[in-house]
Write an enzyme that holds these catalytic residues in place. Structure first.
Site, PDB file in Angstrom:
ATOM      1  N   ASP A  10       0.971  -1.356   0.003  1.00  0.00           N
ATOM      2  CA  ASP A  10       0.157   0.021  -0.008  1.00  0.00           C
ATOM      3  C   ASP A  10       0.913   1.190   0.177  1.00  0.00           C
ATOM      4  O   ASP A  10       1.316   1.632   1.136  1.00  0.00           O
ATOM      5  CB  ASP A  10      -0.976   0.063   1.360  1.00  0.00           C
ATOM      6  N   GLU A  70      -1.172  -1.371  -5.088  1.00  0.00           N
ATOM      7  CA  GLU A  70      -2.186  -0.337  -5.511  1.00  0.00           C
ATOM      8  C   GLU A  70      -1.875   0.491  -6.554  1.00  0.00           C
ATOM      9  O   GLU A  70      -0.743   1.121  -6.305  1.00  0.00           O
ATOM     10  CB  GLU A  70      -2.661   0.280  -3.998  1.00  0.00           C
ATOM     11  N   ASP A 143      -3.111   0.763   6.722  1.00  0.00           N
ATOM     12  CA  ASP A 143      -2.018   0.531   5.777  1.00  0.00           C
ATOM     13  C   ASP A 143      -1.420  -0.904   5.689  1.00  0.00           C
ATOM     14  O   ASP A 143      -1.448  -1.291   4.631  1.00  0.00           O
ATOM     15  CB  ASP A 143      -0.675   1.477   6.144  1.00  0.00           C
TER      16      ASP A 143
END
Length: 186
Positions: A10, A70, A143
């Protein structure tokens, strides 16, 4: 019996989450999860160096097979978007440097894969991960759960009926990237 180790990332410029899962006999288990905390660092280049070194180290330490990250999303603050793009690019470069295949997923695709709907909340994602990975307690940072969701999403995408090993946009190095994206090279 073979296993797959997936590193989910992330991206972030102050806090970057990572989650590593193992899949063996189609059973998911947590290997490691944490954050790269750069909140006390002022120098942007030092942050990028820390991201590169940490991601590369995690790949080697945990014998990672695949990396999922991501994809950037559009925000209102252009400077924040540029910094986030740098952090994501450095994480991808670290994976490519280790000859890892890298796959990107949109935030909506990740949420849909975990919760069944692309508008799922971070809390819904965390709860589903707790069940999927049989976690006694949730990690302290979203996160981390976001990074785990990216890794689990990657597993789900490659284990759909009829899904081949390369059904998603995935590259194993700069040469493969150039071959798959001829229109992006000037």
């Amino acid at each position: 019996m073979t296993s797959r180790i997936i590193l989910g990332i992330d991206p972030g410029t102050n806090i970057m989450g990572y989650g590593i899962i193992c899949i063996q006999a189609n059973k998911l288990s947590l290997v490691a999860t944490d954050v790269i905390n750069m909140t006390k660092m002022d120098d942007g280049f030092e942050k990028m160096k820390m991201v590169f070194r940490t991601i590369h180290s995690l790949i080697e330490e945990h014998s990672v097979d695949e990396v999922a990250i991501e994809a950037p999303f559009f925000g209102k603050n252009i400077q924040s978007m540029l910094k986030l793009g740098r952090a994501q690019g450095v994480a991808i470069a670290a994976a490519l440097h280790a000859n890892m295949p890298v796959t990107e997923y949109s935030p909506r695709k990740i949420k849909q894969s975990i919760t069944g709907k692309g508008s799922g909340t971070k809390e819904q994602v965390a709860y589903m991960l707790q069940r999927l990975l049989d976690l006694k307690e949730l990690p302290p940072y979203f996160d981390q759960t976001d990074a785990l969701a990216i890794a689990v999403c990657h597993h789900f995408q490659f284990n759909k009926p009829g899904a081949g090993a390369k059904t998603k946009k995935s590259v194993t190095g700069w040469k493969a990237f150039v071959n798959q994206n001829p229109g992006r090279i000037k």
